[in-house]
Design a protein around this motif. Structure first.
Motif, PDB file in Angstrom:
ATOM      1  N   PRO A  24      69.952  55.922  52.275  1.00 10.76           N
ATOM      2  CA  PRO A  24      70.182  56.389  50.907  1.00 10.76           C
ATOM      3  C   PRO A  24      68.954  57.122  50.393  1.00 10.76           C
ATOM      4  O   PRO A  24      67.843  56.848  50.837  1.00 10.76           O
ATOM      5  N   GLY A  25      69.148  58.049  49.465  1.00 13.33           N
ATOM      6  CA  GLY A  25      67.997  58.750  48.891  1.00 13.33           C
ATOM      7  C   GLY A  25      68.374  60.111  48.362  1.00 13.33           C
ATOM      8  O   GLY A  25      69.502  60.325  47.925  1.00 13.33           O
ATOM      9  N   THR A  26      67.432  61.028  48.420  1.00 12.69           N
ATOM     10  CA  THR A  26      67.664  62.401  47.982  1.00 12.69           C
ATOM     11  C   THR A  26      67.692  63.302  49.215  1.00 12.69           C
ATOM     12  O   THR A  26      66.789  63.240  50.042  1.00 12.69           O
TER      13      THR A  26
ATOM     14  N   VAL B 254      63.438  58.742  50.789  1.00 13.33           N
ATOM     15  CA  VAL B 254      63.730  57.398  50.325  1.00 13.33           C
ATOM     16  C   VAL B 254      62.421  56.734  49.927  1.00 13.33           C
ATOM     17  O   VAL B 254      61.469  56.711  50.708  1.00 13.33           O
TER      18      VAL B 254
ATOM     19  N   PRO C  80      71.471  63.376  45.373  1.00 10.25           N
ATOM     20  CA  PRO C  80      71.448  62.002  45.881  1.00 10.25           C
ATOM     21  C   PRO C  80      72.500  61.778  46.976  1.00 10.25           C
ATOM     22  O   PRO C  80      73.594  62.348  46.900  1.00 10.25           O
TER      23      PRO C  80
END
Lengths: 456, 80
Positions: free
Chosen positions: B11-13, B43, B68
């Motif tokens: 998960p993250g950008t 992340v 995201p």
């Protein structure tokens, strides 16, 4: 208390937003919390009287957007803005924007932030105030020839630093003139790209140095110190473990560096809570000024534990106009405090970030134990921000007592659903050098190479 | 011909480019080799490469740059 009923706007997130919330509430203030779309469920948002959404998850579009944050603060009817640490906390333009909007910025003036943010200017201000600085280049170096000439009086090794940099970013080490010739153009290009300013300076590198910093509080005219912290245990120039007071520092040396720090804070008309960071050369008993941080720091609780002073509350009261209400003689050092930073990282896997959903949370408590955190059971940690989950802080009669309490508190702490850096601290506590305080800023990285943390 | 999906492991950008000044890792409609880096996920302030676990042609990004992502989101589709 005159602050009762006033509104404080928190322009930050995570554990420091919770910390600021508690200080404001204890002063009887109303709290409005800024939050990004990813932070609607964070603890600080739940504890606030109202929340204002300031944009998408990415910090650049929310917590770092000066106009958006200032507008949100103004529209919320707040009287003042607390910037926390990181994000816009040391951004002079933000402080100026808040003031232009008719609100109080909980921190020093924009001019002080700007001046201390320029490392060359800060060093000059330190020298002028009688604060010890490492041998280094006088002012900015614009090219390689000037750097080579400067080495003659500085000596080697040297650190090459960006004038506009900070927080350890972009620092290079040159052991030889050849290193210097190779690294200066790189450092210049990087500084230009990262900060829009290619200005560099050189500073003599103290080997096996300790990181010691002095906490100050000032009201714009008068300043006091709240003693020093030792933050020598660092990984990738990020502090992980902090103590107060510094281990093995003589009373005379403590008095000398704390008094010099107060002189500098008063010379720059410092307002609020600030920290002067130094490298300490134990063999020569010499301090060298690194920089002044014009905000509350992550590790402020160790100073609170040994002094009994609520630094966050104090900075709010001062910046809201109350002159310092105590003298230096009223600040007393009692016992020893240690803080460890609990990060959502896997120490058994190269400190890989490990966001997740918190479960089975057990927070330690008891005499001399404090856990500043944003965690609650069921909280899904967003991946968009830094990995700090909280800080475990212990206070004992002396360092040995504090270490014992830390050991007990670590054993009582459970954070399920994530990987955290708690096992690192268990391992460090078992180490003889750490127990004896024989550490320096390079210690932890070498130690980790020799003592890998086992997977749980 | 089938459509193959390349997913974010974290998960993250998500970033389509190695840096803002550089071109995307994969050109729209271009070919992707197995093992090639197709993007970055940021992340907790660290960057991680996303590698293609399958190669193909006619690549299409499904996630905008700097948006995201959650772990398991499809970042890129290719024909293979």
């Amino acid at each position: 208390m005159a602050l009762s009923g006033k509104t404080l706007f928190i322009a930050n997130r995570g554990e420091i937003a919770v910390r600021v919330n508690r200080a404001a509430k204890s002063l009887g203030m109303r709290v409005v919390q800024a939050c990004s779309e990813a932070d609607r469920d964070m603890l600080a948002a739940r504890l606030a009287d109202a929340c204002v959404e300031i944009g998408p998850p990415q910090a650049a579009k929310s917590y770092l957007d000066i106009e958006r944050v200032t507008t949100a603060a103004k529209d919320s009817g707040a009287d003042c803005v607390h910037p926390g640490y990181g994000f816009l906390s040391e951004n002079a333009d933000f402080a100026a924007s808040v003031e232009a909007g008719g609100l109080v910025f909980i921190g020093p003036s924009p001019e002080t932030i700007r001046r201390m943010g320029d490392k060359v200017e800060a060093r000059a201000a330190a020298k002028a105030a009688g604060v010890p600085t490492a041998p280094g280049s006088e002012g900015r170096l614009e090219d390689l020839d000037a750097a080579v000439a400067a080495i003659e009086h500085i000596g080697l090794p040297v650190m090459i630093k960006a004038a506009a940099g900070g927080g350890g970013r972009g620092i290079r080490v040159a052991h030889t003139i050849e290193d210097l010739k190779r690294l200066i153009p790189q450092a210049q290009a990087e500084a230009k790209a990262a900060f829009g300013d290619g200005g560099l300076y050189l500073e003599y590198m103290v080997e096996n140095a300790r990181h010691i910093e002095v906490q100050v509080l000032g009201d714009g005219k008068r300043a006091v110190h709240v003693f020093e912290r030792d933050c020598s245990l660092q990984r990738r120039r990020q502090k992980v473990w902090e103590e107060a007071p510094a281990i093995g520092l003589s009373d005379a040396s403590r008095q000398r560096i704390c008094a010099a720090s107060v002189a500098m804070a008063e010379a720059v008309g410092y307002r609020g809570a600030g920290t002067l960071e130094y490298l300490y050369d134990g063999t020569r008993d010499e301090f060298y000024f690194l920089e002044m941080n014009t905000r509350i720091q992550v590790e402020h609780p160790v100073s609170e534990m040994v002094s009994g002073i609520d630094l966050v509350e104090a900075m709010i009261r001062i910046c809201m106009g109350e002159p310092l209400w105590f003298d230096q003689g009223d600040v007393r050092l009692s016992g020893h405090a240690i803080e460890v930073r609990v990060n959502a990282e896997d120490p058994a896997n190269g400190f890989m970030p490990f966001p997740g959903v918190v479960s089975g949370l057990d927070i330690p408590n008891g005499q001399g134990v404090r856990f500043d955190t944003m965690l609650y059971d069921g909280y899904a940690i967003p991946p968009f921000y830094d990995s700090l989950l909280g800080k475990l802080i212990v206070h004992g009669d002396d360092r040995a007592d504090a270490l014992r309490r830390l050991n007990a508190a670590l054993k009582a702490t459970r954070i399920g659903g994530l990987k955290t850096t708690l096992p690192l601290y268990q391992a460090l506590l078992a180490d003889g050098d750490v127990a004896a305080g024989r550490t320096h800023t390079q210690f932890l990285e070498h130690w980790l190479d020799a003592n890998p943390i086992a997977a749980e | 011909m089938t459509t193959k999906e390349i997913r974010s492991p974290l998960p993250g950008t998500f970033y389509r480019r190695p840096s803002p000044e550089e071109p995307p890792f994969i050109e729209d409609g271009g070919a992707v080799a197995e093992g090639a880096v197709v993007g970055l996920v940021e992340v907790m302030k660290t960057f991680h490469e996303v590698k293609a676990d399958a190669g193909g042609t006619n690549a299409r990004y499904l996630i905008e740059n700097e948006q995201p992502v959650t772990a398991g989101d499809v970042i890129l589709e290719v024909d293979g």
